[in-house]
Design an enzyme around this catalytic site. Structure first.
Site, mmCIF file in Angstrom:
data_model
loop_
_atom_site.group_PDB
_atom_site.id
_atom_site.type_symbol
_atom_site.label_atom_id
_atom_site.label_comp_id
_atom_site.label_asym_id
_atom_site.label_seq_id
_atom_site.Cartn_x
_atom_site.Cartn_y
_atom_site.Cartn_z
ATOM 1 N N LYS A 49 0.793 -1.232 0.000
ATOM 2 C CA LYS A 49 0.000 0.000 0.000
ATOM 3 C C LYS A 49 0.827 1.286 0.000
ATOM 4 C CE LYS A 49 -3.472 -0.897 -0.561
ATOM 5 N NZ LYS A 49 -3.869 -1.478 -1.889
ATOM 6 N N HIS A 108 6.772 -7.556 -1.986
ATOM 7 C CA HIS A 108 6.625 -6.763 -0.761
ATOM 8 C C HIS A 108 7.549 -7.325 0.316
ATOM 9 C CE1 HIS A 108 3.335 -4.464 -2.281
ATOM 10 N NE2 HIS A 108 2.427 -5.393 -2.210
ATOM 11 N N SER A 138 -4.278 3.009 4.520
ATOM 12 C CA SER A 138 -4.538 2.370 3.232
ATOM 13 C C SER A 138 -4.574 0.844 3.366
ATOM 14 C CB SER A 138 -3.462 2.805 2.229
ATOM 15 O OG SER A 138 -3.682 2.216 0.977
HETATM 16 P P1 A3P Z 1 -5.057 4.794 -0.807
HETATM 17 O O1 A3P Z 1 -5.659 3.574 -0.214
HETATM 18 O O2 A3P Z 1 -4.516 5.724 0.243
HETATM 19 O O3 A3P Z 1 -5.947 5.496 -1.763
HETATM 20 P P2 A3P Z 1 -0.331 -0.364 -3.605
HETATM 21 O O4 A3P Z 1 -0.345 -0.251 -5.082
HETATM 22 O O5 A3P Z 1 1.034 -0.445 -3.000
HETATM 23 O O6 A3P Z 1 -1.266 -1.405 -3.133
HETATM 24 O O7 A3P Z 1 -0.871 1.042 -3.038
HETATM 25 C C1 A3P Z 1 -2.198 1.431 -3.201
HETATM 26 C C2 A3P Z 1 -2.322 2.863 -2.753
HETATM 27 O O8 A3P Z 1 -1.707 3.709 -3.733
HETATM 28 C C3 A3P Z 1 -3.762 3.306 -2.622
HETATM 29 O O9 A3P Z 1 -3.758 4.342 -1.642
HETATM 30 C C4 A3P Z 1 -4.000 3.857 -4.025
HETATM 31 O O10 A3P Z 1 -5.111 4.721 -4.125
HETATM 32 C C5 A3P Z 1 -2.700 4.604 -4.236
HETATM 33 N N1 A3P Z 1 -2.440 4.899 -5.649
HETATM 34 C C6 A3P Z 1 -2.470 4.054 -6.686
HETATM 35 N N2 A3P Z 1 -2.260 4.719 -7.837
HETATM 36 C C7 A3P Z 1 -2.098 6.023 -7.502
HETATM 37 C C8 A3P Z 1 -1.863 7.214 -8.260
HETATM 38 N N3 A3P Z 1 -1.786 7.198 -9.582
HETATM 39 N N4 A3P Z 1 -1.744 8.377 -7.577
HETATM 40 C C9 A3P Z 1 -1.833 8.413 -6.233
HETATM 41 N N5 A3P Z 1 -2.065 7.322 -5.472
HETATM 42 C C10 A3P Z 1 -2.197 6.140 -6.098
#
Ligand code: A3P
Length: 293
Positions: A49, A108, A138
């Site tokens: 996340k 991860h 998140s």
């Molecule tokens: P939130 O839950 O705070 O919205 P991962 O890919 O490591 O699982 O992380 C997911 C997190 O990154 C989520 O955060 C998601 O919304 C955010 N995320 C994914 N793409 C993004 C983007 N283009 N810009 C900003 N945040 C992004």
């Protein structure tokens, strides 16, 4: 696709060298540890996340010279095999082994659990870190919506688990600090979610340079646009809507994508307790995070 959520079972956890991981990962640990990396593999690593998918999309756009159609050839989890993820239909190392080179892989794993072949082959690695408070919020929502992962419990319970380092993929502190130290020895580009959010052009340029790519400004503009939160949220190849175990009506995968959402969840008491522990646990590192925009 209609999904019967009762048929999806939340997985149990176990441990490898004191790090909490999904039980299936632990059961397959020898296979994961023995994974054979290749010198031209690119690994994208993060605590869950922290913005992994965002970085994956950025890297894929760069590698495809900004060609959106090529980047949309398949869902992101197919394009970049998830090394330690194993379930009934998915075995990370097998997926990676089937893939032609050059491969982009995702993990991860904390640094001490990375299969040694990545170090031996001197693979390029991009690590993305996110401030602990937003990372925690998140992850809490992700475990609520991802019906294959253990139930996070209440926010208060989850807060406690996270602070104790007993959550999935182990302690956030050990993760970000471990990879921070490794970057001084190995070819690791260490990025921050907050920096990409505040200045995507500058951070995407860093990724381009690290990958040895020199793309024109107009291609960079395109990459910034197609990897922005609002565009990725609508992109079925990047938003995980094709992933059957995720229930986006509980909380979308592309949830808020902002810095500072933790303020909507941390109570004053939790924040004080968190800050106190944070000071202690981060005292031995030069690593620093911004928690506000
Ligand atoms: P939130 O839950 O705070 O919205 P991962 O890919 O490591 O699982 O992380 C997911 C997190 O990154 C989520 O955060 C998601 O919304 C955010 N995320 C994914 N793409 C993004 C983007 N283009 N810009 C900003 N945040 C992004």
């Amino acid at each position: 696709m209609e999904v019967d959520w009762n048929l999806i079972h939340r997985e149990e956890v176990s441990q490898v060298r004191g790090v909490v991981l999904l039980k299936s990962t632990c059961d397959y640990w020898n296979k994961i540890w023995d994974f054979q990396a290749k010198p031209d593999d690119l690994l994208i690593s993060s605590y869950p996340k922290a913005g992994t998918t965002w970085l994956q999309e950025i890297v894929d756009m760069i590698q495809n010279n900004g060609d959106v159609e090529k980047t949309r050839r398949a869902p992101i989890n197919i394009r970049n095999p998830f090394l330690e993820r194993v379930n009934l239909s998915y075995v990370g190392p097998d997926r990676a082994n089937e893939m032609p080179s050059p491969r982009i892989l995702k993990t991860h794993l904390p640094v001490q659990l990375l299969p040694p072949s990545f170090w031996e082959e001197n693979c390029k690695i991009i690590y993305v870190a996110r401030n602990a408070k937003d990372n925690m919020v998140s992850f809490f929502h992700f475990q609520r919506m991802n019906k294959g992962l253990p139930d996070p419990g209440s926010w208060q319970e989850y807060f406690q688990t996270f602070l104790e380092g007993k959550g999935l993929w182990g302690s956030w502190y050990d993760h970000v600090k471990g990879w921070w130290e490794a970057k001084d020895i190995y070819p690791i580009l260490y990025l921050f979610y907050e920096d990409i959010k505040k200045d995507p052009r500058c951070e995407i340029k860093k990724v381009m340079e690290f990958l040895g790519k020199n793309l024109e400004e107009k291609v960079l503009d395109k990459i910034i646009h197609y990897t922005s939160f609002n565009v990725m949220k609508k992109n079925p190849m990047a938003n995980y809507t094709s992933e059957p175990q995720m229930n986006h009506s509980v909380s979308p995968f592309m949830r808020k994508g902002m810095i500072g959402d933790w303020k909507n969840y941390f109570t004053v008491a939790q924040n004080e307790r968190f800050n106190e522990e944070y000071r202690e646990k981060m005292a031995d590192t030069t690593l620093s995070f911004s928690m506000e925009y």
